[in-house]
Design a protein around this motif. Structure first.
Motif, PDB file in Angstrom:
ATOM      1  N   TRP A 142      -8.324   8.743  -3.409  1.00  0.00           N
ATOM      2  CA  TRP A 142      -8.682   8.215  -4.762  1.00  0.00           C
ATOM      3  C   TRP A 142      -9.992   9.069  -5.301  1.00  0.00           C
ATOM      4  O   TRP A 142     -10.164   9.446  -6.552  1.00  0.00           O
ATOM      5  N   MET A 190      -7.298   7.030   2.235  1.00  0.00           N
ATOM      6  CA  MET A 190      -6.367   6.582   1.068  1.00  0.00           C
ATOM      7  C   MET A 190      -7.530   6.556   0.179  1.00  0.00           C
ATOM      8  O   MET A 190      -7.451   7.093  -1.121  1.00  0.00           O
ATOM      9  N   ALA A 195       1.160   7.271  -6.683  1.00  0.00           N
ATOM     10  CA  ALA A 195      -0.007   8.120  -6.845  1.00  0.00           C
ATOM     11  C   ALA A 195       0.477   9.475  -6.503  1.00  0.00           C
ATOM     12  O   ALA A 195      -0.008  10.369  -7.294  1.00  0.00           O
ATOM     13  N   VAL A 234      -1.119   7.177   4.165  1.00  0.00           N
ATOM     14  CA  VAL A 234       0.107   6.007   4.077  1.00  0.00           C
ATOM     15  C   VAL A 234       0.772   6.167   5.346  1.00  0.00           C
ATOM     16  O   VAL A 234       1.050   5.162   5.981  1.00  0.00           O
ATOM     17  N   PHE A 247      -3.627  10.981   0.366  1.00  0.00           N
ATOM     18  CA  PHE A 247      -2.695   9.769   0.263  1.00  0.00           C
ATOM     19  C   PHE A 247      -1.344   9.841   1.214  1.00  0.00           C
ATOM     20  O   PHE A 247      -1.290   8.688   1.924  1.00  0.00           O
ATOM     21  N   TYR A 255       0.852  -1.212   0.059  1.00  0.00           N
ATOM     22  CA  TYR A 255       0.097  -0.039  -0.121  1.00  0.00           C
ATOM     23  C   TYR A 255       0.798   1.151  -0.019  1.00  0.00           C
ATOM     24  O   TYR A 255       0.518   2.383  -0.400  1.00  0.00           O
ATOM     25  N   HIS A 259       0.818   4.129  -3.150  1.00  0.00           N
ATOM     26  CA  HIS A 259       0.403   5.105  -3.087  1.00  0.00           C
ATOM     27  C   HIS A 259       1.464   6.310  -3.126  1.00  0.00           C
ATOM     28  O   HIS A 259       1.522   7.483  -3.371  1.00  0.00           O
TER      29      HIS A 259
END
Length: 128
Positions: A118, A114, A53, A85, A81, A46, A50
């Motif tokens: 998105w 997170m 991203a 994280v 994000f 994860y 991210h």
């Protein structure tokens, strides 16, 4: 602002690769003994997804055709994000290295951040 996301993404990506390598080698015995290998792997995955991203958001924020409204949503997505994280993967790492399972109670907050990132990225794309 784009530099924050590019640099954060690069740092998190670097750390993902390093932690993944340490998890596969140096920490392997400890993680297997504590039965936390899957937890550690989830945290690394994860974090890495991210990190990518965040780099993408840093790039998006540099595009000349981006609108002020889109930029605002992209920035919010980047912060979601980043903090997602730190909270999600950070709490899983804390569980792996300390054995204190109560850290798991805050992981969903990171997961929600997170998810929000998105959603904000989607909205920013629709506003452009």
């Amino acid at each position: 602002m784009h530099k924050i996301f590019l640099q954060s993404g690069a740092i998190l990506g670097f750390l993902s690769v390093a932690l993944g390598a340490f998890g596969a080698h140096a920490f392997r015995a400890m993680l297997e003994l504590s039965k936390r290998s899957d937890t550690f792997e989830t945290a690394v995955k994860y974090q890495f997804y991210h990190a990518l991203a965040l780099v993408a958001i840093g790039i998006l924020l540099q595009l000349p055709a981006i609108t002020a409204v889109s930029a605002k949503y992209y920035a919010w997505a980047g912060y979601a994000f980043l903090f997602g994280v730190l909270i999600f993967s950070g709490s899983l790492y804390a569980i792996c290295f300390t054995g204190i399972t109560k850290f798991g109670a805050i992981a969903p907050i990171g997961g929600l951040l997170m998810l929000a990132g998105w959603a904000l990225l989607l909205i920013g794309g629709q506003k452009s």
